[in-house]
Scaffold this active site. Structure first.
Site, PDB file in Angstrom:
ATOM      1  N   ARG A   1       0.792  -1.233   0.000  1.00 29.30           N
ATOM      2  CA  ARG A   1       0.000   0.000   0.000  1.00 29.30           C
ATOM      3  C   ARG A   1       0.830   1.292   0.000  1.00 29.30           C
ATOM      4  NH1 ARG A   1      -3.490  -3.334  -1.075  1.00 29.30           N
ATOM      5  NH2 ARG A   1      -5.376  -3.659   0.166  1.00 29.30           N
TER       6      ARG A   1
ATOM      7  N   GLU B   1      -4.182   2.919   6.960  1.00 32.59           N
ATOM      8  CA  GLU B   1      -4.068   2.802   5.499  1.00 32.59           C
ATOM      9  C   GLU B   1      -4.677   4.057   4.861  1.00 32.59           C
ATOM     10  OE1 GLU B   1      -4.828  -0.990   3.730  1.00 32.59           O
ATOM     11  OE2 GLU B   1      -5.723  -0.072   1.950  1.00 32.59           O
TER      12      GLU B   1
ATOM     13  N   SER C   1     -10.439  -0.001   3.472  1.00 34.81           N
ATOM     14  CA  SER C   1      -9.817  -0.496   4.699  1.00 34.81           C
ATOM     15  C   SER C   1      -9.191   0.661   5.465  1.00 34.81           C
ATOM     16  CB  SER C   1      -8.726  -1.512   4.366  1.00 34.81           C
ATOM     17  OG  SER C   1      -9.298  -2.623   3.745  1.00 34.81           O
TER      18      SER C   1
HETATM   19  C1  LIG Z   1     -15.337   0.986  -0.739  1.00 30.33           C
HETATM   20  C2  LIG Z   1     -13.845   1.055  -0.921  1.00 30.33           C
HETATM   21  C3  LIG Z   1     -13.138  -0.110  -1.192  1.00 30.33           C
HETATM   22  C4  LIG Z   1     -11.746  -0.083  -1.355  1.00 30.33           C
HETATM   23  N1  LIG Z   1     -11.071  -1.224  -1.638  1.00 30.33           N
HETATM   24  C5  LIG Z   1      -9.736  -1.209  -1.856  1.00 30.33           C
HETATM   25  C6  LIG Z   1      -9.012  -2.400  -2.198  1.00 30.33           C
HETATM   26  O1  LIG Z   1      -9.565  -3.471  -2.320  1.00 30.33           O
HETATM   27  N2  LIG Z   1      -7.684  -2.304  -2.388  1.00 30.33           N
HETATM   28  C7  LIG Z   1      -7.018  -1.141  -2.277  1.00 30.33           C
HETATM   29  O2  LIG Z   1      -5.799  -1.116  -2.478  1.00 30.33           O
HETATM   30  N3  LIG Z   1      -7.664   0.006  -1.944  1.00 30.33           N
HETATM   31  C8  LIG Z   1      -9.001   0.011  -1.739  1.00 30.33           C
HETATM   32  N4  LIG Z   1      -9.662   1.164  -1.407  1.00 30.33           N
HETATM   33  C9  LIG Z   1      -8.895   2.408  -1.179  1.00 30.33           C
HETATM   34  C10 LIG Z   1      -8.728   3.321  -2.394  1.00 30.33           C
HETATM   35  O3  LIG Z   1      -9.769   3.129  -3.348  1.00 30.33           O
HETATM   36  C11 LIG Z   1      -7.377   3.105  -3.062  1.00 30.33           C
HETATM   37  O4  LIG Z   1      -6.330   3.424  -2.187  1.00 30.33           O
HETATM   38  C12 LIG Z   1      -7.222   3.970  -4.325  1.00 30.33           C
HETATM   39  O5  LIG Z   1      -6.054   3.555  -5.017  1.00 30.33           O
HETATM   40  C13 LIG Z   1      -7.138   5.467  -4.030  1.00 30.33           C
HETATM   41  O6  LIG Z   1      -7.254   6.156  -5.251  1.00 30.33           O
HETATM   42  P1  LIG Z   1      -7.825   7.642  -5.300  1.00 30.33           P
HETATM   43  O7  LIG Z   1      -7.799   8.101  -6.721  1.00 30.33           O
HETATM   44  O8  LIG Z   1      -9.135   7.730  -4.623  1.00 30.33           O
HETATM   45  O9  LIG Z   1      -6.714   8.410  -4.460  1.00 30.33           O
HETATM   46  P2  LIG Z   1      -6.910   9.490  -3.290  1.00 30.33           P
HETATM   47  O10 LIG Z   1      -7.643   8.875  -2.168  1.00 30.33           O
HETATM   48  O11 LIG Z   1      -7.438  10.760  -3.826  1.00 30.33           O
HETATM   49  O12 LIG Z   1      -5.390   9.703  -2.859  1.00 30.33           O
HETATM   50  C14 LIG Z   1      -4.657   8.662  -2.259  1.00 30.33           C
HETATM   51  C15 LIG Z   1      -3.169   8.981  -2.343  1.00 30.33           C
HETATM   52  O13 LIG Z   1      -2.761   8.938  -3.702  1.00 30.33           O
HETATM   53  C16 LIG Z   1      -2.144  10.166  -4.057  1.00 30.33           C
HETATM   54  N5  LIG Z   1      -2.518  10.463  -5.446  1.00 30.33           N
HETATM   55  C17 LIG Z   1      -3.738  10.335  -6.029  1.00 30.33           C
HETATM   56  N6  LIG Z   1      -3.690  10.715  -7.319  1.00 30.33           N
HETATM   57  C18 LIG Z   1      -2.417  11.114  -7.555  1.00 30.33           C
HETATM   58  C19 LIG Z   1      -1.729  11.620  -8.678  1.00 30.33           C
HETATM   59  N7  LIG Z   1      -2.337  11.821  -9.873  1.00 30.33           N
HETATM   60  N8  LIG Z   1      -0.417  11.917  -8.553  1.00 30.33           N
HETATM   61  C20 LIG Z   1       0.227  11.733  -7.375  1.00 30.33           C
HETATM   62  N9  LIG Z   1      -0.373  11.252  -6.276  1.00 30.33           N
HETATM   63  C21 LIG Z   1      -1.667  10.942  -6.357  1.00 30.33           C
HETATM   64  C22 LIG Z   1      -2.682  11.204  -3.081  1.00 30.33           C
HETATM   65  O14 LIG Z   1      -1.771  12.278  -2.927  1.00 30.33           O
HETATM   66  C23 LIG Z   1      -2.803  10.368  -1.829  1.00 30.33           C
HETATM   67  O15 LIG Z   1      -1.542  10.301  -1.241  1.00 30.33           O
HETATM   68  C24 LIG Z   1     -11.056   1.154  -1.240  1.00 30.33           C
HETATM   69  C25 LIG Z   1     -11.790   2.336  -0.977  1.00 30.33           C
HETATM   70  C26 LIG Z   1     -13.156   2.291  -0.826  1.00 30.33           C
HETATM   71  C27 LIG Z   1     -13.915   3.558  -0.567  1.00 30.33           C
END
Ligand SMILES: Cc1cc2nc3c(=O)[nH]c(=O)nc-3n(C[C@H](O)[C@H](O)[C@H](O)COP(=O)(O)OP(=O)(O)OC[C@H]3O[C@@H](n4cnc5c(N)ncnc54)[C@H](O)[C@@H]3O)c2cc1C
Length: 308
Positions: free
Chosen positions: A167, A298, A216
């Protein structure tokens, strides 16, 4: 006074971030910048005075923005950064493309990136967080990531540069991921789509997918691999130690540890970021007292708490 560049994209001052996160909490960003395209982002970052912090965000599915907001320019990519193309087994996606769309488009072309289907984030967030599920991780399939540095330069990074861990991955401070190239195994499109449907169903059965959460809350405790490395085995489940500490269903203000899945922190409707983070800290304390295990967040928590 700081002089700001004048980009082609949208630059908003004092922009609330709550509606941009899955948990629907959080204060204002000093600025929110939505660049029009790569050149716009490059020019903006190049001209932005050196000391101004930059925070790239995806679709906020892994974020708690604290109630006092973020003293930074938040950069959120949208149209202009969401193209998806497939060439053989190679899939290239803009950082704003949703994981689910990438998985579907790859499956249509017979490329297996199915694990991305049920992760509700964007490609930028997937690379940064080494997102994964059902035994596959972004690190397994990523071949190249393209970033714009805080100074406005475009750079291509290899998986080694990103140093993927459970992660986590490393990006230069203030850099914005703009696209990623993946290589997935071949598969039969129909079978791949059927697998994704089954995975969605499994999620709905076991996780509070209809609630406001950020997935999570805590990492599964270290001990044991998500990337196959010896330092990276995580088979002790966070939900289990939370259950053992009696914290399933625990609440604080409008925040609750989901009764359906105890490692999911949910906003029941009225939660503040302080409620959510406070409840998470309460859970960590209780788990430590009952099992000696220190849970690690996380969900990323960013920004300032509200001051009186
Ligand atoms: C219902 C639910 C289920 C989930 N299940 C999983 C799962 O099974 N496995 C899993 O790994 N995660 C899961 N997640 C968590 C989440 O979806 C992941 O971590 C996802 O990769 C986050 O992406 P995001 O675009 O929403 O990033 P954000 O939440 O907006 O940001 C997360 C991080 O990424 C960085 N970031 C985002 N975009 C960029 C960019 N373009 N450039 C540089 N940095 C960036 C941000 O600065 C921050 O540090 C779940 C979340 C939810 C709500």
């Amino acid at each position: 006074m700081t002089t700001f560049p004048n980009p082609r994209g949208k630059l908003s001052k004092k922009r609330a971030l709550n509606d941009l996160t899955w948990l629907r909490v959080g204060g204002q960003a000093d600025y929110l910048f939505q660049p029009a395209d790569k050149e716009d982002l490059q020019g903006f970052l190049r001209d932005l005075p050196e000391g101004v912090p930059v925070f790239p965000m995806g679709v906020g599915s892994n974020l708690i923005v604290r109630d006092g907001g973020l003293r930074a320019v938040v950069i959120r990519l949208g149209r202009g950064f969401n193209s998806i193309s497939v060439d053989g087994n190679t899939v290239t996606a803009g950082a704003a493309a949703l994981d689910a769309h990438v998985a579907r488009k790859a499956a249509d072309a017979g490329v297996d990136l199915t694990f991305l289907r049920t992760i509700p984030g964007s490609i930028g967030g997937a690379v940064r967080m080494n997102a994964g599920c059902y035994g596959s991780y972004t690190a397994d399939v990523l071949r190249k990531a393209t970033i714009v540095t805080r100074q406005g330069e475009v750079l291509n990074l290899t998986p080694e540069d990103l140093n993927f861990r459970y992660r986590q991955s490393d990006l230069p401070e203030g850099a914005v991921l703009i696209s990623a190239t993946f290589e997935g195994p071949s598969g039969d499109p129909e079978e791949l789509h059927a697998r994704m449907t089954a995975q969605l169903q499994k999620r709905d059965e076991t996780q509070p997918t209809k609630d406001r959460s950020a997935g999570s809350t805590f990492r599964n405790p270290a001990g044991f691999s998500s990337t196959g490395r010896t330092d990276d085995v995580h088979d002790l489940k966070a939900w289990k130690v939370i259950d053992d500490a009696g914290m399933r269903g625990a609440s604080l203000g409008g925040a609750q540890m989901s009764k359906k899945h105890s490692n999911f922190l949910i906003n029941t409707g009225t939660a503040t970021a302080a409620d959510l983070e406070g409840l998470g800290e309460k859970v960590r304390k209780k788990v430590y007292e009952t099992s000696g295990i220190t849970l690690e967040w996380e969900i990323m928590r960013v920004g300032d708490p509200l001051t009186e």
